[in-house]
Design a protein around this motif. Structure first.
Motif, short mmCIF file in Angstrom:
data_model
loop_
_atom_site.label_atom_id
_atom_site.label_comp_id
_atom_site.label_asym_id
_atom_site.label_seq_id
_atom_site.Cartn_x
_atom_site.Cartn_y
_atom_site.Cartn_z
N UNK A 4 -7.52 -2.72 14.38
CA UNK A 4 -7.72 -4.10 14.81
C UNK A 4 -8.70 -4.77 13.85
N UNK A 5 -8.35 -5.98 13.43
CA UNK A 5 -9.20 -6.73 12.50
C UNK A 5 -9.79 -7.92 13.23
N UNK A 6 -11.12 -8.00 13.22
CA UNK A 6 -11.82 -9.11 13.87
C UNK A 6 -12.26 -10.11 12.81
N UNK A 7 -11.71 -11.31 12.91
CA UNK A 7 -12.01 -12.34 11.91
C UNK A 7 -10.84 -12.50 10.97
N UNK A 13 -16.39 0.97 13.71
CA UNK A 13 -16.37 -0.43 13.27
C UNK A 13 -16.88 -0.45 11.83
N UNK A 14 -16.03 -0.88 10.90
CA UNK A 14 -16.40 -0.86 9.47
C UNK A 14 -16.10 -2.21 8.82
N UNK A 15 -16.60 -2.36 7.61
CA UNK A 15 -16.33 -3.58 6.83
C UNK A 15 -15.02 -3.43 6.07
N UNK A 16 -14.50 -4.57 5.64
CA UNK A 16 -13.30 -4.58 4.79
C UNK A 16 -13.54 -3.78 3.52
N UNK A 17 -14.76 -3.87 2.96
CA UNK A 17 -15.10 -3.16 1.72
C UNK A 17 -14.99 -1.65 1.93
N UNK A 18 -15.57 -1.17 3.03
CA UNK A 18 -15.51 0.26 3.36
C UNK A 18 -14.06 0.73 3.49
N UNK A 19 -13.26 -0.04 4.22
CA UNK A 19 -11.86 0.32 4.46
C UNK A 19 -11.07 0.35 3.15
N UNK A 20 -11.23 -0.70 2.34
CA UNK A 20 -10.44 -0.80 1.11
C UNK A 20 -10.78 0.28 0.10
N UNK A 21 -12.05 0.68 0.05
CA UNK A 21 -12.49 1.66 -0.95
C UNK A 21 -11.78 3.01 -0.77
N UNK A 22 -11.33 3.31 0.45
CA UNK A 22 -10.63 4.58 0.71
C UNK A 22 -9.33 4.68 -0.09
N UNK A 23 -8.79 3.52 -0.49
CA UNK A 23 -7.45 3.50 -1.07
C UNK A 23 -7.43 3.14 -2.55
N UNK A 26 -21.09 -0.58 6.16
CA UNK A 26 -20.62 0.38 5.16
C UNK A 26 -21.37 1.69 5.35
N UNK A 27 -20.62 2.78 5.50
CA UNK A 27 -21.22 4.06 5.89
C UNK A 27 -20.94 5.17 4.88
N UNK A 28 -19.69 5.35 4.51
CA UNK A 28 -19.33 6.41 3.55
C UNK A 28 -19.09 5.86 2.16
N UNK A 29 -19.08 4.58 2.03
CA UNK A 29 -18.85 3.90 0.76
C UNK A 29 -19.89 4.34 -0.28
N UNK A 55 -8.22 -5.92 26.09
CA UNK A 55 -7.27 -4.80 26.18
C UNK A 55 -6.47 -4.59 24.90
N UNK A 56 -6.45 -5.62 24.03
CA UNK A 56 -5.74 -5.50 22.75
C UNK A 56 -6.67 -5.06 21.61
N UNK A 57 -7.97 -5.00 21.91
CA UNK A 57 -8.96 -4.64 20.89
C UNK A 57 -9.58 -3.27 21.17
N UNK A 58 -9.89 -3.03 22.45
CA UNK A 58 -10.59 -1.79 22.81
C UNK A 58 -9.68 -0.57 22.81
N UNK A 59 -8.39 -0.76 22.45
CA UNK A 59 -7.47 0.40 22.31
C UNK A 59 -7.30 0.78 20.83
N UNK A 60 -8.17 0.24 19.96
CA UNK A 60 -8.07 0.51 18.51
C UNK A 60 -8.58 1.91 18.17
N UNK A 61 -8.01 2.49 17.12
CA UNK A 61 -8.58 3.71 16.54
C UNK A 61 -9.75 3.35 15.62
N UNK A 62 -9.64 2.17 14.99
CA UNK A 62 -10.71 1.69 14.11
C UNK A 62 -10.66 0.17 14.09
N UNK A 63 -11.83 -0.44 13.94
CA UNK A 63 -11.92 -1.90 13.86
C UNK A 63 -12.56 -2.28 12.53
#
Length: 463
Positions: free
Chosen positions: A23-26, A107-117, A183-186, A76-84
């Protein structure tokens, strides 16, 4: 395609496929980019924005058949996420974020998510002031040197969108403290910390040490194979480094003392050396960016370029022909011998200090907007010596009046860019400068600092 139809379709597909739900917030630039990348990687994607989604971004989501909602967060459409993945603008105190954290949902930033790929090397630039200029200058140098490089983060196109659609080998990322908080593992291959001065303190319990700790996250996860570049003249950076020891190879830059490796200023010449006997020298008069603060920015970019082993001639040429960004000490026009300068990007007191410090004439200063807990005391000496009048541009200007009523003869309130430009024009005389450098956020009267700057420029051209 209606939003409700999109939502129900998403839930059905998710249940059928059993896919991991993101789920993406914003639904701004970073959110849409994250949605694109998440969909490409096979996630079940849903986008939720508590504000109004612009037509441009709605159209992008509809084109990708990504379900979304606007002006609400349906729990109910947000709190069922595996990651936000959340927008940097959403504070950790927002009710929906608190509920996600309580449920243990990542809950992570777009930067954190994108860096994985991506396996691209990332050059991450942060600081209270100068990060946009330094990011653009660094990108300019790398691109001129023929590197396959992208520019993202707090500037330009979303990092996630570029990871989804491009194949860059390097990225220059402008990183804000709000991004760093999520950002946590970035890990940054090259991290640059320009300075730490009071900014956004409303998000950090009005404590500078909390904000500084956020900035220092730029070096988290770095190893001895990485690089950390910092300003040896910045008091708060040095203070923070007393508590956190970087593992990375460090380079300092200074305009007041010589450093062993990094950059320093001596006799109007910048010296940059990352290895013995491999020095780059350049006269500050040859830099495209003038002013003390820009010497720092140029040094930081120059060290990055030397670390990447780019040729001295290429670095010199790029640092000499760079054009600065819009809304950052941008010369708008000269009318009746008066210079009009747009520094709308100066959304904190320190940025305005840098702008005033670079002025060589008497100034009519246009300032004001949404005050983020500003301490104006650092501006007092410069205001006394350089500012002949202050034109306030904001809904509530009381704190500006209180701060400077003893330092300037004239302080006027205005409520539009047109009014501010006209009054400043009448208060200035030939040889003066009218400087829009607000020291405040823009959201009381404008959509953004860009909107404020554009309205000011349009008003100047009508004079």
């Amino acid at each position: 395609m209606s939003t409700d139809h999109n939502i129900s379709q998403s839930n059905t597909q998710s249940a059928m496929a059993g896919r991991s739900r993101v789920v993406i917030l914003g639904a701004g630039e970073s959110g849409i980019g994250a949605a694109k990348l998440a969909q490409l990687k096979g996630f079940d994607v849903f986008v939720s924005d508590y504000g109004v989604i612009t037509d441009k971004y709605k159209a992008a989501l509809e084109k990708l058949s990504i379900p979304f909602e606007s002006e609400k967060h349906t729990e109910e459409l947000i709190l069922n996420a595996n990651e936000v993945i959340k927008s940097p603008g959403i504070p950790s105190t927002a009710p929906i974020i608190k509920k996600l954290v309580e449920k243990g949902i990542s809950v992570v930033s777009e930067i954190e998510f994108a860096k994985r790929y991506t396996n691209a090397k990332v050059i991450c630039i942060t600081g209270s002031n100068g990060k946009s200029t330094t990011s653009l200058l660094t990108y300019h140098i790398l691109k001129n040197a023929g590197l396959n490089v992208g520019l993202a983060g707090n500037i330009g196109q979303s990092f996630a969108a570029q990871v989804a659609t491009e194949d860059f080998e390097y990225y220059v990322l402008e990183i804000s403290s709000f991004m760093l908080d999520d950002m946590f593992r970035f890990r940054a291959d090259i991290a640059v910390l320009l300075n730490i001065t009071p900014d956004h303190l409303d998000r950090y319990d009005y404590k500078l040490e909390n904000y500084a700790a956020s900035k220092m996250r730029i070096i988290q996860n770095q190893t001895q194979n990485d690089v950390f570049i910092y300003c040896a003249d910045d008091e708060e950076s040095i203070k923070a480094l007393m508590h956190i020891k970087p593992l990375a190879k460090t380079y300092a830059f200074s305009i007041v003392k010589e450093v062993e490796t990094g950059a320093y200023l001596k006799a109007e010449t910048i010296h940059i050396l990352t290895e013995p006997n491999k020095e780059l020298t350049m006269s500050i008069s040859d830099l495209a960016l003038q002013g003390k603060h820009n010497i720092y920015n140029s040094m930081a970019s120059g060290i990055v370029a030397k670390v990447l082993e780019l040729r001295n001639d290429t670095i010199r040429e790029s640092m000499g022909n760079f054009k600065n960004i819009e809304h950052r000490l941008e010369h708008v026009a000269k009318i009746s011998g008066i210079d009009f300068i747009n520094d709308s990007k100066a959304t904190n007191v320190n940025s305005t200090w840098y702008a005033l410090e670079s002025m060589t004439t008497d100034v009519v200063l246009i300032m004001g907007g949404v005050d983020k807990g500003n301490d104006y005391s650092m501006l007092k000496d410069l205001v006394k010596s350089k500012v002949k009048a202050i034109v306030c541009l904001g809904k509530d200007n009381k704190r500006i009046h209180d701060a400077f009523e003893d330092d300037v003869d004239v302080i006027v309130n205005t409520f539009s860019a047109e009014e501010a430009a006209q009054i400043a024009f009448h208060l200035a005389k030939r040889g003066d400068a009218v400087l829009l450098s607000p020291a405040c956020a823009s959201f009381d009267l404008f959509k953004s600092y860009e909107d404020r700057g554009n309205q000011f420029k349009a008003a100047v051209r009508e004079l």
